[in-house]
Design a protein around this motif. Structure first.
Motif, PDB file in Angstrom:
ATOM      1  N   HIS A 102       0.831  -1.213   0.000  1.00 45.95           N
ATOM      2  CA  HIS A 102       0.000   0.000   0.000  1.00 45.95           C
ATOM      3  C   HIS A 102       0.860   1.254   0.000  1.00 45.95           C
ATOM      4  CE1 HIS A 102       1.057  -0.370   4.176  1.00 45.95           C
ATOM      5  NE2 HIS A 102       0.248   0.584   4.593  1.00 45.95           N
ATOM      6  N   ASN A 132       1.941  -6.591   6.068  1.00 47.94           N
ATOM      7  CA  ASN A 132       1.191  -5.714   6.974  1.00 47.94           C
ATOM      8  C   ASN A 132       0.865  -4.412   6.269  1.00 47.94           C
ATOM      9  OD1 ASN A 132       0.121  -4.290   9.099  1.00 47.94           O
ATOM     10  ND2 ASN A 132       2.085  -3.918  10.104  1.00 47.94           N
ATOM     11  N   CYS A 133      -0.395  -4.226   5.935  1.00 46.37           N
ATOM     12  CA  CYS A 133      -0.825  -2.993   5.262  1.00 46.37           C
ATOM     13  C   CYS A 133      -1.741  -2.164   6.153  1.00 46.37           C
ATOM     14  CB  CYS A 133      -1.527  -3.328   3.949  1.00 46.37           C
ATOM     15  SG  CYS A 133      -0.416  -4.021   2.704  1.00 46.37           S
ATOM     16  N   SER A 134      -1.554  -2.275   7.474  1.00 46.44           N
ATOM     17  CA  SER A 134      -2.392  -1.524   8.406  1.00 46.44           C
ATOM     18  C   SER A 134      -1.774  -0.177   8.784  1.00 46.44           C
ATOM     19  CB  SER A 134      -2.644  -2.348   9.670  1.00 46.44           C
ATOM     20  OG  SER A 134      -1.422  -2.658  10.327  1.00 46.44           O
ATOM     21  N   THR A 212      -0.980 -11.045   4.048  1.00 45.82           N
ATOM     22  CA  THR A 212      -2.277 -10.767   4.651  1.00 45.82           C
ATOM     23  C   THR A 212      -3.245 -10.284   3.579  1.00 45.82           C
ATOM     24  OG1 THR A 212      -1.483  -8.554   5.231  1.00 45.82           O
ATOM     25  CG2 THR A 212      -1.348 -10.233   6.928  1.00 45.82           C
ATOM     26  N   GLU A 214      -5.586  -7.991   3.285  1.00 48.34           N
ATOM     27  CA  GLU A 214      -5.828  -6.576   2.963  1.00 48.34           C
ATOM     28  C   GLU A 214      -4.773  -6.013   2.019  1.00 48.34           C
ATOM     29  OE1 GLU A 214      -3.406  -6.355   6.844  1.00 48.34           O
ATOM     30  OE2 GLU A 214      -4.987  -7.630   5.976  1.00 48.34           O
ATOM     31  N   CYS A 215      -3.576  -6.585   2.038  1.00 48.96           N
ATOM     32  CA  CYS A 215      -2.528  -6.096   1.136  1.00 48.96           C
ATOM     33  C   CYS A 215      -2.881  -6.390  -0.323  1.00 48.96           C
ATOM     34  CB  CYS A 215      -1.194  -6.735   1.491  1.00 48.96           C
ATOM     35  SG  CYS A 215      -0.490  -6.162   3.058  1.00 48.96           S
ATOM     36  N   LYS A 217      -5.803  -6.416  -1.570  1.00 50.30           N
ATOM     37  CA  LYS A 217      -6.822  -5.449  -1.977  1.00 50.30           C
ATOM     38  C   LYS A 217      -6.184  -4.106  -2.351  1.00 50.30           C
ATOM     39  CE  LYS A 217     -10.332  -7.577   0.977  1.00 50.30           C
ATOM     40  NZ  LYS A 217     -11.210  -7.408   2.165  1.00 50.30           N
ATOM     41  N   HIS A 218      -5.173  -3.687  -1.593  1.00 46.34           N
ATOM     42  CA  HIS A 218      -4.455  -2.456  -1.928  1.00 46.34           C
ATOM     43  C   HIS A 218      -3.767  -2.586  -3.288  1.00 46.34           C
ATOM     44  CE1 HIS A 218      -4.904  -0.054   1.728  1.00 46.34           C
ATOM     45  NE2 HIS A 218      -4.755  -1.160   2.434  1.00 46.34           N
ATOM     46  N   HIS A 265      -6.104 -11.445  -8.108  1.00 53.00           N
ATOM     47  CA  HIS A 265      -6.513 -10.058  -7.906  1.00 53.00           C
ATOM     48  C   HIS A 265      -6.137  -9.162  -9.081  1.00 53.00           C
ATOM     49  CE1 HIS A 265      -7.298 -11.206  -3.748  1.00 53.00           C
ATOM     50  NE2 HIS A 265      -7.883 -10.040  -3.576  1.00 53.00           N
TER      51      HIS A 265
END
Length: 326
Positions: A102, A132-134, A212, A214-215, A217-218, A265
Protein backbone atom coordinates in the motif's frame (compact mmCIF):
# COMPACT_ATOMS: atom_id res chain seq x y z
CA UNK A 1 6.82 43.06 33.99
CA UNK A 2 8.50 46.02 32.26
CA UNK A 3 8.48 46.11 28.46
CA UNK A 4 12.27 46.27 28.46
CA UNK A 5 12.42 42.77 29.94
CA UNK A 6 10.34 41.40 27.06
CA UNK A 7 12.53 43.25 24.58
CA UNK A 8 15.70 41.75 26.08
CA UNK A 9 14.11 38.30 26.06
CA UNK A 10 13.11 38.61 22.39
CA UNK A 11 16.56 39.83 21.42
CA UNK A 12 18.18 36.96 23.32
CA UNK A 13 15.83 34.47 21.65
CA UNK A 14 16.66 35.80 18.19
CA UNK A 15 20.39 35.67 18.94
CA UNK A 16 20.07 32.11 20.27
CA UNK A 17 18.12 30.93 17.21
CA UNK A 18 20.59 32.61 14.85
CA UNK A 19 23.52 31.01 16.67
CA UNK A 20 21.85 27.59 16.54
CA UNK A 21 21.13 27.84 12.83
CA UNK A 22 24.59 29.18 12.05
CA UNK A 23 26.43 26.53 14.04
CA UNK A 24 24.14 23.85 12.65
CA UNK A 25 24.74 24.99 9.07
CA UNK A 26 28.49 24.96 9.62
CA UNK A 27 28.30 21.45 11.10
CA UNK A 28 26.26 20.22 8.11
CA UNK A 29 28.73 21.79 5.70
CA UNK A 30 31.66 20.10 7.46
CA UNK A 31 29.90 16.71 7.48
CA UNK A 32 29.12 17.08 3.80
CA UNK A 33 32.74 17.88 2.98
CA UNK A 34 33.85 14.80 4.94
CA UNK A 35 31.31 12.54 3.21
CA UNK A 36 29.44 11.84 6.45
CA UNK A 37 26.31 13.91 5.87
CA UNK A 38 23.19 11.70 5.79
CA UNK A 39 20.56 12.41 3.12
CA UNK A 40 17.92 15.06 3.93
CA UNK A 41 15.51 13.43 6.41
CA UNK A 42 12.22 13.36 4.54
CA UNK A 43 11.38 10.14 6.40
CA UNK A 44 14.39 9.70 8.74
CA UNK A 45 14.98 6.23 7.24
CA UNK A 46 18.33 6.37 5.49
CA UNK A 47 17.64 3.96 2.62
CA UNK A 48 14.40 5.78 1.75
CA UNK A 49 15.91 9.24 2.10
CA UNK A 50 18.95 8.22 0.04
CA UNK A 51 16.62 7.22 -2.80
CA UNK A 52 14.87 10.62 -2.59
CA UNK A 53 18.32 12.20 -2.74
CA UNK A 54 19.10 10.17 -5.88
CA UNK A 55 15.83 11.31 -7.48
CA UNK A 56 16.59 14.91 -6.51
CA UNK A 57 19.94 14.70 -8.32
CA UNK A 58 18.64 12.81 -11.38
CA UNK A 59 16.93 14.15 -14.50
CA UNK A 60 13.51 12.54 -14.57
CA UNK A 61 11.66 14.54 -17.21
CA UNK A 62 12.09 12.00 -20.04
CA UNK A 63 11.79 8.68 -18.18
CA UNK A 64 9.30 6.29 -19.75
CA UNK A 65 9.66 3.37 -17.34
CA UNK A 66 9.84 3.59 -13.57
CA UNK A 67 10.50 0.76 -11.15
CA UNK A 68 8.62 1.20 -7.88
CA UNK A 69 8.41 -1.01 -4.82
CA UNK A 70 10.38 -2.06 -1.79
CA UNK A 71 13.99 -3.20 -1.79
CA UNK A 72 12.72 -6.29 -3.64
CA UNK A 73 12.38 -3.99 -6.65
CA UNK A 74 15.37 -1.78 -5.81
CA UNK A 75 17.88 -4.65 -5.65
CA UNK A 76 16.56 -7.09 -8.25
CA UNK A 77 16.66 -5.11 -11.50
CA UNK A 78 19.73 -4.37 -13.63
CA UNK A 79 18.64 -2.15 -16.51
CA UNK A 80 22.14 -2.11 -17.96
CA UNK A 81 21.52 -5.74 -18.99
CA UNK A 82 18.79 -4.66 -21.45
CA UNK A 83 19.48 -1.00 -22.12
CA UNK A 84 21.10 -1.56 -25.50
CA UNK A 85 18.36 -3.91 -26.69
CA UNK A 86 15.42 -1.62 -26.05
CA UNK A 87 16.49 1.45 -27.98
CA UNK A 88 13.96 3.91 -26.55
CA UNK A 89 14.02 2.56 -23.00
CA UNK A 90 14.67 5.34 -20.46
CA UNK A 91 14.22 3.68 -17.07
CA UNK A 92 14.72 4.82 -13.50
CA UNK A 93 14.64 2.60 -10.44
CA UNK A 94 12.76 4.75 -7.94
CA UNK A 95 12.20 1.95 -5.40
CA UNK A 96 13.56 2.55 -1.89
CA UNK A 97 13.23 -0.01 0.93
CA UNK A 98 10.92 -1.36 3.66
CA UNK A 99 7.69 -0.56 1.80
CA UNK A 100 4.53 -2.61 2.03
CA UNK A 101 2.40 -2.77 -1.10
CA UNK A 102 0.00 0.00 0.00
CA UNK A 103 2.98 2.31 0.54
CA UNK A 104 4.26 1.32 -2.90
CA UNK A 105 0.88 2.45 -4.23
CA UNK A 106 1.27 5.84 -2.55
CA UNK A 107 4.79 6.30 -3.92
CA UNK A 108 3.72 5.19 -7.41
CA UNK A 109 0.90 7.71 -7.56
CA UNK A 110 3.30 10.45 -6.44
CA UNK A 111 5.95 9.51 -9.01
CA UNK A 112 3.51 9.36 -11.91
CA UNK A 113 2.48 12.94 -11.11
CA UNK A 114 6.14 13.96 -11.15
CA UNK A 115 7.09 11.89 -14.24
CA UNK A 116 4.21 12.25 -16.71
CA UNK A 117 6.30 10.65 -19.50
CA UNK A 118 6.20 7.26 -17.72
CA UNK A 119 4.30 4.67 -19.74
CA UNK A 120 5.26 1.53 -17.81
CA UNK A 121 5.67 0.77 -14.09
CA UNK A 122 7.62 -2.33 -13.01
CA UNK A 123 7.41 -3.79 -9.50
CA UNK A 124 9.29 -6.87 -8.36
CA UNK A 125 7.58 -8.28 -5.27
CA UNK A 126 7.92 -11.03 -2.71
CA UNK A 127 5.75 -12.15 0.17
CA UNK A 128 7.60 -9.60 2.31
CA UNK A 129 5.71 -6.79 0.55
CA UNK A 130 2.34 -8.21 1.64
CA UNK A 131 2.81 -8.76 5.36
CA UNK A 132 1.19 -5.71 6.97
CA UNK A 133 -0.83 -2.99 5.26
CA UNK A 134 -2.39 -1.52 8.41
CA UNK A 135 0.18 1.25 8.88
CA UNK A 136 -0.29 4.68 7.32
CA UNK A 137 0.44 4.50 3.61
CA UNK A 138 1.60 8.14 3.51
CA UNK A 139 5.13 7.54 4.71
CA UNK A 140 6.39 10.90 3.42
CA UNK A 141 5.01 14.41 2.91
CA UNK A 142 4.28 14.62 -0.81
CA UNK A 143 4.34 18.43 -0.91
CA UNK A 144 7.84 18.57 0.59
CA UNK A 145 9.05 15.72 -1.64
CA UNK A 146 7.60 17.44 -4.71
CA UNK A 147 9.50 20.66 -4.02
CA UNK A 148 12.67 18.69 -3.28
CA UNK A 149 12.57 16.38 -6.31
CA UNK A 150 10.79 18.34 -9.06
CA UNK A 151 11.50 21.94 -8.10
CA UNK A 152 15.05 21.02 -6.96
CA UNK A 153 14.47 23.05 -3.82
CA UNK A 154 17.46 23.28 -1.49
CA UNK A 155 17.39 20.66 1.24
CA UNK A 156 19.27 22.31 4.09
CA UNK A 157 16.14 23.34 6.00
CA UNK A 158 14.98 19.70 6.15
CA UNK A 159 17.81 18.86 8.53
CA UNK A 160 16.37 21.36 11.01
CA UNK A 161 12.63 20.81 10.51
CA UNK A 162 12.78 17.00 10.79
CA UNK A 163 15.81 16.67 13.05
CA UNK A 164 16.03 13.45 15.05
CA UNK A 165 19.32 13.55 16.96
CA UNK A 166 19.76 9.84 17.71
CA UNK A 167 19.04 8.65 14.18
CA UNK A 168 21.06 11.49 12.68
CA UNK A 169 24.16 10.66 14.74
CA UNK A 170 23.83 6.95 13.95
CA UNK A 171 23.72 7.75 10.25
CA UNK A 172 26.66 10.15 10.50
CA UNK A 173 28.74 7.27 11.84
CA UNK A 174 27.87 4.80 9.05
CA UNK A 175 26.55 6.64 5.98
CA UNK A 176 29.91 6.90 4.24
CA UNK A 177 30.60 3.16 4.50
CA UNK A 178 27.05 2.43 3.32
CA UNK A 179 27.54 4.60 0.25
CA UNK A 180 30.89 3.10 -0.73
CA UNK A 181 29.65 -0.46 -0.14
CA UNK A 182 31.97 -1.27 2.76
CA UNK A 183 28.92 -2.21 4.81
CA UNK A 184 28.01 -4.84 2.26
CA UNK A 185 24.90 -6.11 4.06
CA UNK A 186 23.23 -2.71 3.98
CA UNK A 187 24.86 -0.81 1.12
CA UNK A 188 23.45 2.39 -0.36
CA UNK A 189 25.47 2.01 -3.57
CA UNK A 190 23.33 2.79 -6.63
CA UNK A 191 24.04 2.39 -10.32
CA UNK A 192 23.17 5.04 -12.91
CA UNK A 193 19.53 3.88 -12.95
CA UNK A 194 19.10 3.87 -9.17
CA UNK A 195 19.32 0.10 -8.63
CA UNK A 196 21.14 -1.09 -5.52
CA UNK A 197 23.32 -4.21 -5.80
CA UNK A 198 23.59 -6.78 -3.02
CA UNK A 199 26.64 -9.07 -3.21
CA UNK A 200 27.25 -10.56 0.24
CA UNK A 201 27.66 -14.29 0.81
CA UNK A 202 26.77 -16.79 2.15
CA UNK A 203 23.01 -16.32 1.73
CA UNK A 204 20.82 -15.80 4.80
CA UNK A 205 17.53 -17.65 5.30
CA UNK A 206 16.25 -15.04 7.81
CA UNK A 207 12.75 -15.18 9.29
CA UNK A 208 9.29 -16.49 8.45
CA UNK A 209 6.61 -14.33 6.83
CA UNK A 210 3.04 -14.60 5.56
CA UNK A 211 0.87 -12.44 3.30
CA UNK A 212 -2.28 -10.77 4.65
CA UNK A 213 -5.49 -10.36 2.63
CA UNK A 214 -5.83 -6.58 2.96
CA UNK A 215 -2.53 -6.10 1.14
CA UNK A 216 -3.89 -7.86 -1.93
CA UNK A 217 -6.82 -5.45 -1.98
CA UNK A 218 -4.46 -2.46 -1.93
CA UNK A 219 -2.54 -3.99 -4.82
CA UNK A 220 -5.71 -4.42 -6.88
CA UNK A 221 -6.71 -0.80 -6.18
CA UNK A 222 -3.36 0.41 -7.53
CA UNK A 223 -3.75 -1.84 -10.59
CA UNK A 224 -7.11 -0.28 -11.42
CA UNK A 225 -5.79 3.25 -10.96
CA UNK A 226 -2.85 2.58 -13.29
CA UNK A 227 -5.15 1.03 -15.86
CA UNK A 228 -7.42 4.09 -15.74
CA UNK A 229 -4.39 6.33 -16.29
CA UNK A 230 -3.30 4.30 -19.32
CA UNK A 231 -0.10 3.19 -17.59
CA UNK A 232 0.97 -0.45 -18.02
CA UNK A 233 1.90 -2.19 -14.77
CA UNK A 234 4.27 -5.16 -14.72
CA UNK A 235 4.30 -7.15 -11.47
CA UNK A 236 7.14 -9.67 -11.21
CA UNK A 237 6.96 -12.35 -8.51
CA UNK A 238 10.44 -13.12 -7.20
CA UNK A 239 11.32 -16.82 -7.40
CA UNK A 240 11.29 -18.58 -4.01
CA UNK A 241 14.56 -19.18 -2.21
CA UNK A 242 14.80 -22.97 -1.75
CA UNK A 243 16.42 -22.74 1.72
CA UNK A 244 13.63 -20.49 3.00
CA UNK A 245 11.05 -22.94 1.71
CA UNK A 246 12.78 -25.87 3.43
CA UNK A 247 12.80 -23.95 6.71
CA UNK A 248 9.33 -22.36 6.76
CA UNK A 249 7.18 -23.70 3.91
CA UNK A 250 8.38 -27.24 3.10
CA UNK A 251 5.21 -28.12 1.15
CA UNK A 252 5.39 -24.88 -0.82
CA UNK A 253 1.67 -24.34 -0.22
CA UNK A 254 1.98 -20.91 1.39
CA UNK A 255 4.20 -19.56 -1.37
CA UNK A 256 1.87 -20.99 -4.02
CA UNK A 257 -1.21 -19.55 -2.28
CA UNK A 258 0.37 -16.09 -2.25
CA UNK A 259 1.27 -16.30 -5.94
CA UNK A 260 -2.21 -17.45 -6.86
CA UNK A 261 -3.72 -14.66 -4.77
CA UNK A 262 -1.67 -12.00 -6.56
CA UNK A 263 -2.62 -13.39 -9.97
CA UNK A 264 -6.32 -13.68 -9.06
CA UNK A 265 -6.51 -10.06 -7.91
CA UNK A 266 -4.69 -8.73 -10.97
CA UNK A 267 -5.97 -10.89 -13.81
CA UNK A 268 -9.04 -8.68 -14.40
CA UNK A 269 -7.14 -5.38 -14.34
CA UNK A 270 -4.92 -5.81 -17.38
CA UNK A 271 -1.79 -5.98 -15.23
CA UNK A 272 1.07 -8.05 -16.61
CA UNK A 273 2.10 -10.67 -14.04
CA UNK A 274 5.36 -12.60 -14.47
CA UNK A 275 6.10 -15.47 -12.10
CA UNK A 276 9.80 -15.84 -11.41
CA UNK A 277 9.35 -19.57 -10.80
CA UNK A 278 9.30 -19.89 -14.57
CA UNK A 279 12.33 -17.70 -15.12
CA UNK A 280 16.01 -18.64 -14.95
CA UNK A 281 16.75 -21.62 -12.71
CA UNK A 282 18.07 -20.49 -9.31
CA UNK A 283 19.46 -22.16 -6.22
CA UNK A 284 20.34 -20.82 -2.78
CA UNK A 285 23.63 -19.34 -3.95
CA UNK A 286 21.74 -17.10 -6.39
CA UNK A 287 20.25 -15.26 -3.39
CA UNK A 288 21.61 -13.10 -0.61
CA UNK A 289 18.36 -13.67 1.35
CA UNK A 290 14.77 -14.69 0.51
CA UNK A 291 13.91 -11.26 -0.92
CA UNK A 292 17.04 -10.39 -2.88
CA UNK A 293 18.98 -12.10 -5.63
CA UNK A 294 22.75 -11.91 -5.60
CA UNK A 295 23.75 -9.15 -8.03
CA UNK A 296 25.55 -11.64 -10.26
CA UNK A 297 22.16 -13.31 -10.90
CA UNK A 298 20.18 -10.12 -11.45
CA UNK A 299 21.21 -9.47 -15.11
CA UNK A 300 19.86 -12.83 -16.29
CA UNK A 301 16.69 -12.29 -14.24
CA UNK A 302 16.21 -8.83 -15.77
CA UNK A 303 16.75 -10.14 -19.30
CA UNK A 304 14.14 -12.83 -18.67
CA UNK A 305 11.67 -10.15 -17.57
CA UNK A 306 12.15 -8.15 -20.74
CA UNK A 307 12.08 -11.20 -23.02
CA UNK A 308 8.76 -12.07 -21.41
CA UNK A 309 7.49 -8.53 -21.96
CA UNK A 310 8.17 -8.97 -25.66
CA UNK A 311 5.10 -11.21 -25.70
CA UNK A 312 2.86 -8.61 -24.07
CA UNK A 313 0.90 -6.41 -26.47
CA UNK A 314 0.41 -3.66 -23.86
CA UNK A 315 4.16 -3.32 -23.40
CA UNK A 316 4.88 -3.50 -27.10
CA UNK A 317 2.37 -0.70 -27.61
CA UNK A 318 4.16 1.39 -24.98
CA UNK A 319 7.46 0.96 -26.83
CA UNK A 320 6.31 0.90 -30.44
CA UNK A 321 9.61 2.01 -31.87
CA UNK A 322 11.34 -0.90 -30.10
CA UNK A 323 9.23 -3.64 -31.62
CA UNK A 324 12.00 -4.91 -33.87
CA UNK A 325 14.62 -4.74 -31.13
CA UNK A 326 12.84 -6.69 -28.41
Amino acid sequence: MPASVFARFNRALVVWIAAFLSSGSIALWMLNRAGHLPPPPLTATNCIDEKFKFLHETTLTDRNLIAVGSSVTWRNLDFSAVDGRWKSLRPVNAAPCYLQIHQTAYLTEFLLDEIPTARVVVSVVSMQDFQNCSEDEKFFDSSIARRYISARETSWHLYFTNFRPRLFLQDVAKIRSMRDGTRNREPLVMDQYGSGPLTFTPPEVRSDRAATPECLKHMERLARELRDKGVAWVVVLLPPMPAWGRSYDPSGSRDLSWRQGVKAHLERTGTVVLDGRFGPAVDDNDFTDPDHLHWSTVPAFTRWIFRSLNQQSAIRAAFKDDASAL
